[in-house]
Write an enzyme that holds these catalytic residues in place. Structure first.
Site, short mmCIF file in Angstrom:
data_model
loop_
_atom_site.label_atom_id
_atom_site.label_comp_id
_atom_site.label_asym_id
_atom_site.label_seq_id
_atom_site.Cartn_x
_atom_site.Cartn_y
_atom_site.Cartn_z
N LYS A 141 -15.35 2.95 -1.46
CA LYS A 141 -16.57 2.15 -1.35
C LYS A 141 -16.52 1.04 -2.39
O LYS A 141 -16.45 1.31 -3.60
CB LYS A 141 -17.80 3.03 -1.58
CG LYS A 141 -17.97 4.13 -0.55
CD LYS A 141 -19.18 5.01 -0.88
CE LYS A 141 -19.32 6.17 0.07
NZ LYS A 141 -19.70 5.77 1.44
N ARG A 218 -18.42 13.62 8.89
CA ARG A 218 -18.27 14.14 10.25
C ARG A 218 -17.06 15.07 10.36
O ARG A 218 -17.04 15.99 11.19
CB ARG A 218 -18.18 13.00 11.25
CG ARG A 218 -16.97 12.11 11.11
CD ARG A 218 -17.11 10.78 11.82
NE ARG A 218 -18.09 9.92 11.16
CZ ARG A 218 -18.45 8.72 11.60
NH1 ARG A 218 -17.91 8.25 12.71
NH2 ARG A 218 -19.32 7.99 10.95
#
Length: 360
Positions: A141, A218
Site C-alpha cells: 500500500k 478474500r
C-alpha cells in the site's frame, strides 16, 4: 418487578416517580436491560480489539482473546485453535499463502456455541476476516489515501464475530448452534512471502492465481468459508473490511450486503433495523465473473477496478456450498469513525439480533 434497596418513602420522595411506575408495569424490562448491557459490553470489546495496534494484537493474541471467551462461558462454548501445521493438513493453501511472509504465525480460530439444554433447530456460522495487519504484501500500500497506518482495523470482521460470541455467551439463546470462525494472520513482506503471479490452492481444491497480494482478505476467507460449510452450517454470514470499492459506492457509514438468498437478506435486514446499523443490498452480477477468469488457474483473486466490491463477493461465492444460504457483508466503511479516529464496533448488534431470531 421487585425494586430492592429503595423504600416506599424513598420512592414517594423520588423526583421522578414515573420511573418506578414504569419498572413495575413492565415485567420484561429487567430482561431487556440485561440484554442491552450484554450487547453493549460486547460492542465495547469489539471496539477495543480493533483499536489495539498491530504490535499488540497479533494473530496469537486474537486467538487468546477468543479462548478467553470460551473459558468464561465454558458451559456453552468450546474452542479450537489450529496452528499452521494443522491448517496445512487441512490443505488451507489460500489462507497459508497470505500468512507465509510474517514472523507472527497464523492462528485459525473456531468457537462453537451450543445451548445448555434443548434441541438444536438451526446451525449458523459467523465468519470474520482476521488480518491483524495488512501491508498489502508485495503490492504494498503506497501513496495518499492508502491508509496503511490504519490497517490494524483490517481485522474488524473478526472483532464483530468475536464480539457477537461474547454477547451470545451471556445471552445463551436456546435452540441454535453457532460457529464463530476467524482465519487470523498478517499480510507482510519477506523472502517467504506470496508473490504476484503465484498460484495457491484452497482446501476445496480450487486454484487461485494471485494477481494482487493486496487482495488478501478474500484468500483467507476462502478457506474459512469452506471450513464453515464443513461444520454443517445451514446459514453463513461473513464480515470483512474487504474493498475500498464498497466505501466509494456507499460511503463511510453503510455496509454493503451481497447474497443470492432473499430469505437470508430479509432476516438480516430485519435484525439490522432492530439494531440501528445501516446496510444496503448490492447486486451479485454473475456476468462480472468474466473478469475473474485465469488462463492458468480456476480464477484470479482480483478483477478490474470497476465493480470491485461485486467481483470480490463473487470470488467468495466460489467457496460456499450451493446448499448453504450465505451472505457477505463488506464493512470497510463503517468499521472506523474517521472523525473520532476510533473503531465503531459495527456489525455486532446485528449479528446478535440475527442469532436471536433463530432461537426457539
Amino acid at each position: 418487578m421487585k425494586i430492592t434497596g429503595i423504600s416506599r418513602i424513598q420512592r414517594n420522595q423520588c423526583l421522578n416517580p414515573w420511573i418506578f411506575l414504569v419498572l413495575e408495569l413492565v415485567p420484561e424490562l429487567d430482561k431487556k436491560l440485561k440484554y442491552a448491557e450484554d450487547v453493549s459490553s460486547a460492542v465495547i470489546f469489539g471496539k477495543e480489539l480493533v483499536n489495539s495496534p498491530a504490535n499488540v494484537l497479533t494473530p496469537a493474541v486474537l486467538a487468546e482473546e477468543a479462548t478467553k471467551i470460551a473459558s468464561t462461558y465454558s458451559d456453552v462454548f468450546s474452542a479450537t485453535i489450529l496452528n499452521a501445521e494443522q491448517c496445512k493438513e487441512l490443505k488451507m493453501g489460500s489462507y497459508l499463502g497470505v500468512a507465509a511472509a510474517s514472523d507472527n504465525p497464523p492462528h485459525f480460530i473456531h468457537l462453537c456455541y451450543k445451548p445448555p439444554s434443548g434441541p438444536i433447530k438451526a446451525k449458523l456460522a459467523l465468519v470474520g476476516k482476521g488480518l491483524t495487519f495488512d501491508s498489502g504484501g508485495y503490492n504494498i500500500k503506497t501513496g495518499p489515501g492508502c491508509s496503511i497506518e490504519l490497517m490494524k482495523f483490517d481485522m474488524g470482521g473478526s472483532a464483530a464475530v468475536l464480539g457477537a460470541a461474547k454477547a451470545i455467551g451471556q445471552v445463551k439463546p436456546p435452540g441454535v448452534e453457532v460457529h464463530f470462525i476467524v482465519a487470523a494472520c498478517e499480510n507482510m513482506i519477506s523472502g517467504t512471502g506470496m508473490r504476484p503471479g503465484d498460484i495457491v490452492t484452497a482446501s476445496n481444491g480450487k486454484t487461485i492465481e494471485v494477481n494482487n497480494t493486496d487482495a488478501e482478505g478474500r484468500l483467507t476467507l476462502a478457506d474459512a468459508l469452506i471450513y464453515a460449510c464443513n461444520q454443517g452450517a445451514e446459514k453463513i454470514i461473513d464480515l470483512a473490511t474487504l474493498t475500498g470499492a464498497c466505501v466509494v459506492a456507499l460511503g463511510p457509514s453503510i455496509a454493503g450486503v451481497f447474497t443470492p438468498s432473499d430469505e437470508l437478506a430479509n432476516e438480516v435486514f430485519s435484525a439490522a433495523e432492530a439494531s440501528g446499523e445501516k446496510l444496503w443490498r448490492m447486486p451479485l452480477e454473475e456476468s462480472y465473473w468474466e473478469s475473474m477468469k485465469s488462463g492458468v488457474a480456476d480464477m484470479v483473486n482480483t478483477g478490474g477496478r470497476q465493480g470491485g466490491a461485486i467481483t470480490a463477493a463473487l470470488f467468495l461465492k466460489q467457496f460456499v456450498d450451493e446448499k448453504v444460504q450465505w451472505m457477505h457483508i463488506d464493512i470497510a466503511g463503517p468499521v472506523w469513525n474517521e472523525k473520532k479516529r476510533t473503531a465503531t464496533g459495527f456489525g455486532i448488534q446485528t449479528l446478535v439480533e440475527w442469532v436471536r431470531q433463530h432461537s426457539s
